[in-house]
Write a protein that holds these residues in place. Structure first.
Motif, PDB file in Angstrom:
ATOM      1  N   MET A   1      -5.119  -6.821   6.102  1.00  0.00           N
ATOM      2  CA  MET A   1      -3.947  -6.658   5.222  1.00  0.00           C
ATOM      3  C   MET A   1      -2.733  -7.239   5.925  1.00  0.00           C
TER       4      MET A   1
ATOM      5  N   THR B   1       0.867  -1.178   0.000  1.00  0.00           N
ATOM      6  CA  THR B   1       0.000   0.000   0.000  1.00  0.00           C
ATOM      7  C   THR B   1       0.903   1.228   0.000  1.00  0.00           C
TER       8      THR B   1
ATOM      9  N   ASN C   1      -0.039   4.008   1.671  1.00  0.00           N
ATOM     10  CA  ASN C   1      -0.414   4.815   2.824  1.00  0.00           C
ATOM     11  C   ASN C   1      -0.459   3.932   4.068  1.00  0.00           C
TER      12      ASN C   1
ATOM     13  N   TYR D   1      -6.455   0.453   9.343  1.00  0.00           N
ATOM     14  CA  TYR D   1      -7.819   0.659   8.833  1.00  0.00           C
ATOM     15  C   TYR D   1      -8.430  -0.664   8.379  1.00  0.00           C
ATOM     16  N   GLN D   2      -7.618  -1.522   7.774  1.00  0.00           N
ATOM     17  CA  GLN D   2      -8.139  -2.822   7.324  1.00  0.00           C
ATOM     18  C   GLN D   2      -8.182  -3.837   8.467  1.00  0.00           C
TER      19      GLN D   2
ATOM     20  N   LYS E   1      -1.715   4.267   6.816  1.00  0.00           N
ATOM     21  CA  LYS E   1      -3.003   4.261   7.533  1.00  0.00           C
ATOM     22  C   LYS E   1      -3.917   3.128   7.061  1.00  0.00           C
ATOM     23  N   GLU E   2      -3.690   2.649   5.829  1.00  0.00           N
ATOM     24  CA  GLU E   2      -4.499   1.534   5.301  1.00  0.00           C
ATOM     25  C   GLU E   2      -4.372   0.271   6.176  1.00  0.00           C
TER      26      GLU E   2
END
Ligand code: NIG
Ligand code: FE
Length: 399
Positions: free
Chosen positions: A395, A382, A384, A390-391, A386-387
């Motif tokens: 992930m 990714t 970012n 967030y997931q 923050k992903e």
């Protein structure tokens, strides 16, 4: 020399306050970053293009596309050397029985002890490798592993040797802890204090002599050991040169001053830590380690992580992976869920899994990406960072 990158973002986790709350803008994020490393150590971190120019002979490990790079995660509290399953205990809990009730009626830690004793040292090492590799694929590169399912001199030594053998066979680095004081074994003819005296005299000297662990843990709780017995045991262990860690405040409060009085390395669990204990911990060097996997596994409250950080504690998050209270074994998922409920900033969660976790193992070569440290990093596909949280653990790192 090897140059790895470029990474869209590299989070060094360096230069962060050792304790207390953190905001995401305190994170050091290097864009288009590369890591120059040799023989497992970081030589330089910086702009990928520039590192390329300055080191024309370096072998390039090229990342095509967007990637985020972070220090390998550290799981400072697991019990992954066990045999058998406690799915029956879990089903009973779903029907309303409590963890302590199940332990009193034939399930619990003792049932895992009986099963684990049947397994050979090689079989236990193989099971440990399998679980360590599962964590490694999730991005956990350093894993603390406790004994505690042997509870006799020979069986505890067998488990610690199995962890030592597993360490040679897994990609992760395993850090052993002696948890012979998990509970008084049901086949020991004496009381709790007599059992502790027995392991002080007969097990700890052997652990020391054979260099099997430098950390000693005890479960302080009703049905396990009292604060008074733990104080005696850990001070004896301290005199022998062991570092002390404590399973405390899982179902009832009161262990924090034990931990600070003994200058324990960490106190782990803390689901029932109250305000006065948080104050005590905030003023000490004892690392508070919280275990959301045990809260999720038992359907219990989370430890008061937000309050601890606000009070100035250096919060660490670990999985507690074990067959009883924490069967999931997925640290990132657990940390992400805890963060959502306790309102932890992403910086606080990542620090609890990396730089602050390293301190709970008294290590300064991991958990932070900087020159001289271990080249111990993980990458996520990714652009970012923050992903990732967030997931919520879905992930996983790129292989
Ligand atoms: O950290 N609480 C004590 N020990 C483990 C559970 C061990 C087990 O139930 O097998 C824990 O939760
Ligand atoms: Fe535990």
């Amino acid at each position: 020399m090897k140059l790895t990158g470029p990474f869209t973002q590299l989070l060094t986790m360096d230069n962060l306050p050792e304790r207390g709350k953190l905001s995401d803008d305190q994170l050091e994020i290097i864009p288009n970053a590369g890591i120059l490393h040799q023989d497992g150590k970081i030589v330089a971190i910086g702009n990928f293009e520039q590192l390329c120019k300055e080191n024309p002979d370096a072998k390039i490990e090229f990342f095509e596309g967007d990637f985020v790079c972070l220090p390998g995660m550290i799981d400072v509290h697991t019990h992954i050397c066990w045999a058998g399953s406690r799915a029956d205990d879990y089903a009973m809990r779903l029907e309303g029985k409590t963890y302590l009730e199940i332990a009193e009626t034939g399930g619990g830690i003792w049932s895992t002890v009986m099963k684990t004793r049947e397994y050979s040292f090689e079989e236990l090492a193989a099971l440990t490798v399998e679980r360590a590799e599962k964590l490694y694929r999730q991005g956990i590169t350093t894993i603390e592993v406790k004994s505690g399912y042997g509870l006799s001199i020979d069986d505890e030594l067998k488990i610690l040797k199995a962890i030592q053998l597993a360490n040679k066979k897994t990609n992760a680095e395993l850090i052993p802890t002696c948890l012979a004081a998990h509970m008084k074994p049901k086949d020991f003819p004496g009381n709790e204090r007599e059992y502790l005296q027995y392991i002080i005299e007969n097990l700890l000297p052997e652990v020391k002599k054979q260099n099997l662990a430098i950390r000693v843990d005890i479960f302080v709780e009703k049905g396990a050991f009292s604060i008074t017995d733990a104080k005696y045991y850990l001070s004896e262990a301290n005199k022998m040169g062991f570092d002390a860690v404590i399973h405390g405040d899982q179902f009832s409060s009161g262990s924090a001053s034990l931990a600070t009085g003994l200058q324990a390395v960490s106190i782990d669990h803390l689901e029932y830590a109250d305000e006065s204990e948080i104050e005590i911990l905030a003023k000490s060097d004892v690392m508070p380690v919280i275990l959301p996997g045990a809260s999720i596994g038992l359907g219990e409250r989370f430890a008061p992580a937000r309050k601890m950080l606000d009070a100035g504690c250096p919060l660490v998050i670990a999985s507690d992976w074990n067959p009883g209270s924490a069967p999931m074994g997925d640290l990132l998922t657990q940390a992400a869920i805890l963060g959502a409920y306790e309102k932890l900033s992403m910086a606080e969660t990542w620090a609890a899994l990396t730089c602050r976790a390293a301190r709970a193992l008294r290590r300064n070569d991991i958990g932070v990406l900087k020159k001289g440290n271990k080249a111990d990093f993980i990458v996520f596909k990714t652009g970012n960072f923050k992903e990732i949280l967030y997931q919520q653990g879905q992930m996983k790192p790129a292989p």
